[in-house]
Design an enzyme around this catalytic site. Sequence first.
Site, PDB file in Angstrom:
ATOM      1  N   CYS A  80       0.841  -1.198   0.000  1.00  0.00           N
ATOM      2  CA  CYS A  80       0.000   0.000   0.000  1.00  0.00           C
ATOM      3  C   CYS A  80       0.875   1.248   0.000  1.00  0.00           C
ATOM      4  O   CYS A  80       1.974   1.254   0.548  1.00  0.00           O
ATOM      5  CB  CYS A  80      -0.892  -0.024   1.236  1.00  0.00           C
ATOM      6  SG  CYS A  80      -1.851   1.475   1.497  1.00  0.00           S
ATOM      7  N   CYS A  83       1.312   4.972   5.023  1.00  0.00           N
ATOM      8  CA  CYS A  83       1.915   4.482   6.272  1.00  0.00           C
ATOM      9  C   CYS A  83       3.248   3.782   6.052  1.00  0.00           C
ATOM     10  O   CYS A  83       3.503   2.698   6.587  1.00  0.00           O
ATOM     11  CB  CYS A  83       0.955   3.549   7.009  1.00  0.00           C
ATOM     12  SG  CYS A  83      -0.649   4.256   7.360  1.00  0.00           S
ATOM     13  N   GLN A 299      -9.022  19.750   8.097  1.00  0.00           N
ATOM     14  CA  GLN A 299      -7.844  18.964   8.477  1.00  0.00           C
ATOM     15  C   GLN A 299      -8.263  17.534   8.820  1.00  0.00           C
ATOM     16  O   GLN A 299      -9.204  17.312   9.590  1.00  0.00           O
ATOM     17  CB  GLN A 299      -7.138  19.602   9.674  1.00  0.00           C
ATOM     18  CG  GLN A 299      -6.474  20.933   9.366  1.00  0.00           C
ATOM     19  CD  GLN A 299      -5.167  20.769   8.595  1.00  0.00           C
ATOM     20  OE1 GLN A 299      -4.687  19.664   8.371  1.00  0.00           O
ATOM     21  NE2 GLN A 299      -4.595  21.892   8.191  1.00  0.00           N
ATOM     22  N   TYR A 328      -6.599  31.290   2.126  1.00  0.00           N
ATOM     23  CA  TYR A 328      -6.859  29.856   1.909  1.00  0.00           C
ATOM     24  C   TYR A 328      -7.676  29.330   3.093  1.00  0.00           C
ATOM     25  O   TYR A 328      -7.352  28.327   3.710  1.00  0.00           O
ATOM     26  CB  TYR A 328      -5.544  29.074   1.749  1.00  0.00           C
ATOM     27  CG  TYR A 328      -4.575  29.723   0.790  1.00  0.00           C
ATOM     28  CD1 TYR A 328      -4.653  29.497  -0.579  1.00  0.00           C
ATOM     29  CD2 TYR A 328      -3.587  30.587   1.263  1.00  0.00           C
ATOM     30  CE1 TYR A 328      -3.766  30.105  -1.455  1.00  0.00           C
ATOM     31  CE2 TYR A 328      -2.704  31.204   0.406  1.00  0.00           C
ATOM     32  CZ  TYR A 328      -2.795  30.974  -0.960  1.00  0.00           C
ATOM     33  OH  TYR A 328      -1.919  31.582  -1.822  1.00  0.00           O
ATOM     34  N   GLU A 349     -10.907  32.083  -0.188  1.00  0.00           N
ATOM     35  CA  GLU A 349     -10.773  30.677  -0.565  1.00  0.00           C
ATOM     36  C   GLU A 349     -11.176  30.511  -2.024  1.00  0.00           C
ATOM     37  O   GLU A 349     -12.081  31.198  -2.517  1.00  0.00           O
ATOM     38  CB  GLU A 349     -11.662  29.797   0.324  1.00  0.00           C
ATOM     39  CG  GLU A 349     -11.870  28.370  -0.129  1.00  0.00           C
ATOM     40  CD  GLU A 349     -10.574  27.589  -0.202  1.00  0.00           C
ATOM     41  OE1 GLU A 349     -10.411  26.828  -1.171  1.00  0.00           O
ATOM     42  OE2 GLU A 349      -9.720  27.743   0.702  1.00  0.00           O
ATOM     43  N   CYS A 425       1.731  22.399   4.837  1.00  0.00           N
ATOM     44  CA  CYS A 425       1.870  20.939   4.815  1.00  0.00           C
ATOM     45  C   CYS A 425       3.066  20.526   3.967  1.00  0.00           C
ATOM     46  O   CYS A 425       3.286  19.333   3.749  1.00  0.00           O
ATOM     47  CB  CYS A 425       0.591  20.285   4.295  1.00  0.00           C
ATOM     48  SG  CYS A 425       0.129  20.806   2.619  1.00  0.00           S
TER      49      CYS A 425
END
Length: 468
Positions: A80, A83, A299, A328, A349, A425
Amino acid sequence: MSRRKYPVIENLEITNIAAEGKALGKYNGKVIFVPYATPGDVVNVQVVRSRSGYMEGIISEFIHQSETRVQPFCSHFGICGGCKWQHIPYSEQLAFKQQQVVDQLSRIGKFTELNMQSILGSANEQYYRNKLEFTFSNKRWRTKEEMNCESPLPSEALGFHIPGLFDKVLDIDACFLQPEPSNALRRAVKDYAVNHGLSFFDIRTQSGFLRTMIVRNSVSSGEVMVVMVFGEDKEKERIRLLQYLQQQFPAITSLQYVINTKGNDTINDLEVVCFHGKPYIEEKMDGIVFSISPKSFFQTNTLQAQKLYRLVRDFAALQGHEILYDLYTGIGTIALYLAAQAKKAVGIEYVPEAIEDAKKNAERNNIRNTIFYAGDMKDLLTPAFFAANGDPDVIVLDPPRAGIHLTVAENVLKSGAQRLVYVSCNPATQARDMAVLAAAYRIVKVQPVDMFPHTHHVENVILAEKIQ
C-alpha cells in the site's frame, strides 16, 4: 533499461532519512535512496534506477536489521502507498520530521537562525483520520503470494492505488487510518457489488458503474458521511445500493452521491446529491461548530487540528483591535476560530462551496465580524482589496502543498501586516515562500506539528514579524 541490468549493492549501511521519506545510504560516493529501510539497517539493495547524482533501489535481503526497527502493524505494509514508516518507532519518526523542517528552511530558504520548537506529536498513532477515499477497480493488484496461488482470484478491488501505477488498486482488508464503521462500510459495499454483479470502474477505458467511495466522520458528534461516486448513471442500481447502505448502517447521518463521467476523479465541479440525512456533518472545536460538506477541506486529523489551531491562535496574539486576514480559509476554520480575538476577520478561498460553508458556519455560531470571499488568491488579494476591507494587522496563510503564488507573496509584502502566521503541509514550498517574504519579515518561531503518523508528511507553522 530493464532492472536485470542494474547491479545489486551488497552490505549497504542505511545512515539517514531523506526529505521525501525514503532511507538512504552511500555507495562509491553516490547516494542511494531505499524505501522501507531505517538508519542502522545493513541491506543488499537491487538498484532499479541510476542517475548521475543518485540511485534508487529496493531491499533484496536484510543482512542486519536496525535495533530500533519495529514490527509493522498492517498486513498491507510495503505494498500500500500509505503508512510507509510503520517500521520506525514513533519517537524517531518525530525526530526525522523535525529535522526535515530544519533542513528545508536552511537549504531552500537559506535561514541560519531558527527558533525551533519541539514537534507536537499526535495523541493517536492509529485511526486518526476523519476522511478516506477508496477506489473501485476491475484490475486488482496481485501480491507475489497471490501470483503463486493456483486458485482463481477475483479481479475486483476496493482500496488504494498502487504507488506509480494509476490503473492498479490494492484490495484493502483492514486499514488502520480511520475508525469504524470505515472498514465495515468498505467491505459491505464491495461484497454487495460483487454479489449483485455491479461493474467496478476501469480507469483505462473510463467505464464502469462504481468509481470511488468517500467516508468522512466527526470526532465530536460521531456523525458519518458516505459519498458514493458513480461512473455511470444507472438509477435502479444506484437506489438499491444506497438503500442497502442506509438500512445496514444506521450510523450514516449523511448519505450522498455523485455521477462522474469525466476523465478524472475530482468532484469539485460536479453536483452532489443528498440521498439520506443531512448534506453535511458537524465537528466541534473549543465551542465552535463547523459544518463539513463533501467538497469542504477540513484537516484530516481532528485532534491534531485542534492543537494546530490553538497554536495559530497563540502565534497570532490578537488583542481585539486587529484586522485578521485568513488566506486559503477553506470552510473558514481559522478565521472563525480566531474571530473572537479580532476586530474583523477576512477569509479568502478558491472553492465557492467552501466559502458558502464558511458563511453558514459564521451564522450558526453567531460570529458577526467575519467576511468571506471566493476567488483566485492572486487575483483577489490586491492593494485595492486591502483598501476595501481594511489593511491587515495579522495574516494567516494556510495554502495547499504548492505554496503561495509569487503575486500573493508580493502583495503580502505590500500589506503592512505586523505579523504573519504561515501554516504549511510542505516545508519545502514554505521555505521557498518565506525566502521571498524575508524582504520584509523575520522568522520569530518555528513549530512543527505531526498530523500524519507513519508517513513522512509534516505540518509546520512559522511566526514572522515585520522588520521595523
